[in-house]
Design a protein around this motif. Structure first.
Motif, PDB file in Angstrom:
ATOM      1  N   GLY A 167       0.825  -1.200   0.000  1.00  9.84           N
ATOM      2  CA  GLY A 167       0.000   0.000   0.000  1.00  9.84           C
ATOM      3  C   GLY A 167       0.861   1.252   0.000  1.00  9.84           C
ATOM      4  N   HIS A 168       0.353   2.326   0.591  1.00 11.44           N
ATOM      5  CA  HIS A 168       1.140   3.557   0.659  1.00 11.44           C
ATOM      6  C   HIS A 168       2.291   3.399   1.658  1.00 11.44           C
ATOM      7  N   VAL A 169       3.445   3.931   1.289  1.00 14.68           N
ATOM      8  CA  VAL A 169       4.600   3.974   2.184  1.00 14.68           C
ATOM      9  C   VAL A 169       5.195   5.378   2.092  1.00 14.68           C
ATOM     10  N   LEU A 170       5.130   6.100   3.195  1.00 13.72           N
ATOM     11  CA  LEU A 170       5.675   7.461   3.218  1.00 13.72           C
ATOM     12  C   LEU A 170       7.199   7.436   3.144  1.00 13.72           C
ATOM     13  N   GLY A 171       7.739   8.201   2.230  1.00 13.31           N
ATOM     14  CA  GLY A 171       9.182   8.362   2.119  1.00 13.31           C
ATOM     15  C   GLY A 171       9.587   9.698   2.700  1.00 13.31           C
ATOM     16  N   VAL A 172       9.764   9.745   4.008  1.00 16.64           N
ATOM     17  CA  VAL A 172      10.114  10.986   4.710  1.00 16.64           C
ATOM     18  C   VAL A 172      11.200  10.680   5.728  1.00 16.64           C
ATOM     19  N   SER A 173      12.057  11.658   5.945  1.00 20.30           N
ATOM     20  CA  SER A 173      13.194  11.440   6.843  1.00 20.30           C
ATOM     21  C   SER A 173      12.836  11.610   8.305  1.00 20.30           C
ATOM     22  N   GLY A 174      11.729  12.295   8.570  1.00 26.59           N
ATOM     23  CA  GLY A 174      11.390  12.659   9.948  1.00 26.59           C
ATOM     24  C   GLY A 174      11.757  14.090  10.264  1.00 26.59           C
ATOM     25  N   ALA A 175      12.611  14.705   9.429  1.00 24.75           N
ATOM     26  CA  ALA A 175      12.971  16.105   9.621  1.00 24.75           C
ATOM     27  C   ALA A 175      11.921  16.973   8.953  1.00 24.75           C
ATOM     28  N   GLY A 176      11.346  17.900   9.719  1.00 19.25           N
ATOM     29  CA  GLY A 176      10.282  18.754   9.193  1.00 19.25           C
ATOM     30  C   GLY A 176      10.496  20.209   9.550  1.00 19.25           C
ATOM     31  N   PRO A 177      11.486  20.860   8.945  1.00 18.42           N
ATOM     32  CA  PRO A 177      11.734  22.268   9.262  1.00 18.42           C
ATOM     33  C   PRO A 177      10.618  23.165   8.741  1.00 18.42           C
ATOM     34  N   THR A 178      10.506  24.340   9.334  1.00 19.13           N
ATOM     35  CA  THR A 178       9.584  25.324   8.768  1.00 19.13           C
ATOM     36  C   THR A 178      10.223  25.947   7.528  1.00 19.13           C
ATOM     37  N   VAL A 179       9.389  26.535   6.715  1.00 16.95           N
ATOM     38  CA  VAL A 179       9.897  27.223   5.525  1.00 16.95           C
ATOM     39  C   VAL A 179      10.815  28.371   5.935  1.00 16.95           C
ATOM     40  N   ARG A 180      10.484  29.044   7.022  1.00 14.67           N
ATOM     41  CA  ARG A 180      11.358  30.123   7.504  1.00 14.67           C
ATOM     42  C   ARG A 180      12.729  29.575   7.911  1.00 14.67           C
ATOM     43  N   GLU A 181      12.756  28.440   8.594  1.00 17.10           N
ATOM     44  CA  GLU A 181      14.037  27.840   8.983  1.00 17.10           C
ATOM     45  C   GLU A 181      14.870  27.466   7.758  1.00 17.10           C
ATOM     46  N   ILE A 182      14.212  26.958   6.735  1.00 13.61           N
ATOM     47  CA  ILE A 182      14.930  26.612   5.509  1.00 13.61           C
ATOM     48  C   ILE A 182      15.516  27.864   4.881  1.00 13.61           C
ATOM     49  N   ALA A 183      14.720  28.911   4.797  1.00 12.65           N
ATOM     50  CA  ALA A 183      15.191  30.155   4.193  1.00 12.65           C
ATOM     51  C   ALA A 183      16.318  30.773   5.010  1.00 12.65           C
ATOM     52  N   GLU A 184      16.195  30.770   6.325  1.00 15.23           N
ATOM     53  CA  GLU A 184      17.230  31.359   7.183  1.00 15.23           C
ATOM     54  C   GLU A 184      18.547  30.609   7.062  1.00 15.23           C
ATOM     55  N   ALA A 185      18.483  29.305   6.760  1.00 13.79           N
ATOM     56  CA  ALA A 185      19.702  28.508   6.627  1.00 13.79           C
ATOM     57  C   ALA A 185      20.561  28.979   5.449  1.00 13.79           C
ATOM     58  N   THR A 186      19.958  29.665   4.483  1.00 12.86           N
ATOM     59  CA  THR A 186      20.720  30.157   3.335  1.00 12.86           C
ATOM     60  C   THR A 186      21.601  31.335   3.696  1.00 12.86           C
ATOM     61  N   GLY A 187      21.324  31.987   4.817  1.00 12.63           N
ATOM     62  CA  GLY A 187      22.084  33.163   5.222  1.00 12.63           C
ATOM     63  C   GLY A 187      21.617  34.444   4.579  1.00 12.63           C
ATOM     64  N   ALA A 188      20.595  34.365   3.741  1.00 17.40           N
ATOM     65  CA  ALA A 188      20.076  35.551   3.067  1.00 17.40           C
ATOM     66  C   ALA A 188      19.025  36.238   3.931  1.00 17.40           C
ATOM     67  N   GLU A 189      18.711  37.469   3.570  1.00 17.52           N
ATOM     68  CA  GLU A 189      17.639  38.182   4.248  1.00 17.52           C
ATOM     69  C   GLU A 189      16.310  37.520   3.902  1.00 17.52           C
ATOM     70  N   VAL A 190      15.499  37.271   4.913  1.00 11.79           N
ATOM     71  CA  VAL A 190      14.229  36.570   4.719  1.00 11.79           C
ATOM     72  C   VAL A 190      13.102  37.582   4.555  1.00 11.79           C
ATOM     73  N   VAL A 191      12.302  37.397   3.495  1.00  8.20           N
ATOM     74  CA  VAL A 191      11.216  38.323   3.201  1.00  8.20           C
ATOM     75  C   VAL A 191       9.883  37.566   3.220  1.00  8.20           C
ATOM     76  N   PRO A 192       9.043  37.783   4.231  1.00  7.05           N
ATOM     77  CA  PRO A 192       7.748  37.106   4.270  1.00  7.05           C
ATOM     78  C   PRO A 192       6.792  37.689   3.240  1.00  7.05           C
ATOM     79  N   GLU A 193       5.769  36.894   2.909  1.00 16.01           N
ATOM     80  CA  GLU A 193       4.726  37.335   1.989  1.00 16.01           C
ATOM     81  C   GLU A 193       3.366  37.055   2.601  1.00 16.01           C
ATOM     82  N   THR A 194       2.366  37.728   2.115  1.00 15.91           N
ATOM     83  CA  THR A 194       1.007  37.316   2.423  1.00 15.91           C
ATOM     84  C   THR A 194       0.687  36.092   1.567  1.00 15.91           C
TER      85      THR A 194
END
Length: 277
Positions: A205-232
């Motif tokens: 049946g279905h088998v989820l292929g996920v590592s267990g790591a679930g960062p927020t989108v903000r955390e991913i963006a901040e990891a780049t070292g760039a200035e983070v710009v939120p949007e509506t």
């Protein structure tokens, strides 16, 4: 085993091809062009050039194999018709034979959910609302079927995070306010899951292929070292297209416990580790 593979030049499928060959399997890659055929031959596969919408052609190649792994995806409005054509060929060729068929889905199938398992209610966004009916046809058929359901895939400079959260002029735009979690998996790890399930040859049946790591989108963006710009939300929908943005705005987390119970274990760096180098 002799394995028929679709999508052997794609982002996930090319890595699946490499790992199947490395595991000692003979692979026949179904491709659409001579250029793609040359690529899969260099990776160690036999190539069959044709049209996956041609059910008779596809079924003939599927029937000649010991197992089928389907990773190909047009990634556009024809995705449902494409998958239905491949599934029809799989049912014709493999139905009642006991040969394994491995299909590809995606974690968006489950909508926003902080603890996704394979048995969670389905709530796909409009972009992938066609998936449940197609996948039900797979599971209802007389197939030894597994549906690998990857999270947000990254690695080797590709995948959605690299495409959506790439800095430009020292800034990276979030999707919405970035508070949503993406459940992630490295492309090498999810490819290893395909190898695991096809070698088991069971109806999983279905088998989820996920590592267990679930960062927020903000955390991913901040990891780049760039200035983070939120949007509506509306700004993200206007920039990315409403269907794609709504999928990226889903808040999802999962552990992948079922995949681990099959002997699979993700070993590659997490998305944040990879971005930070």
């Amino acid at each position: 085993m002799n394995i028929a593979l679709t999508g052997g030049t794609g982002y996930i499928g090319s890595v699946v091809l490499e790992q199947l060959v490395a595991a000692g399997h003979a692979v026949t890659a179904l491709v659409r062009s001579d250029e793609a055929a040359e690529k899969v031959r260099k990776a160690g596969a036999e190539a069959a050039v044709g049209d996956l919408y041609d059910t008779a052609w596809t079924a003939r190649l599927f029937a000649a194999a010991d197992a089928v792994v389907h990773t190909a995806a047009p990634g556009d409005g024809s995705s449902e018709q494409f998958d239905r054509a491949v599934v029809a060929a799989a049912v014709e060729a493999l139905g009642g034979t006991g040969k394994p068929y491995v299909h590809t889905s995606g974690v968006w199938l489950y909508g926003s959910n902080a603890d996704i398992t394979e048995d969670s209610p389905l709530a796909p966004p409009a972009l992938t609302a066609w998936r449940p009916a197609v996948e039900r046809s797979v599971l209802d058929a007389d197939l030894v079927a597994t549906i690998v359901t990857p999270g947000v895939v990254y690695g080797h400079g590709g995948g959605i995070p690299a495409g959506v959260l790439t800095p430009a002029d020292g800034k990276v735009r979030l999707v919405g306010d970035g508070s949503q979690h993406w459940t992630t998996v490295h492309v090498e790890d999810v490819a290893a899951l395909y190898v695991t399930v096809v070698e088991r040859g069971e109806r999983l049946g279905h088998v989820l292929g996920v590592s267990g790591a679930g960062p927020t989108v903000r955390e991913i963006a901040e990891a780049t070292g760039a200035e983070v710009v939120p949007e509506t939300v509306e700004e993200s929908r206007a920039r990315l297209g409403a269907l794609f943005a709504d999928a990226l705005l889903l808040d999802q987390r999962a552990t992948g416990a079922k995949a681990r119970s099959l002997g699979w274990s993700p070993t590659r760096p997490t998305l944040l580790e990879e971005i930070r180098g």
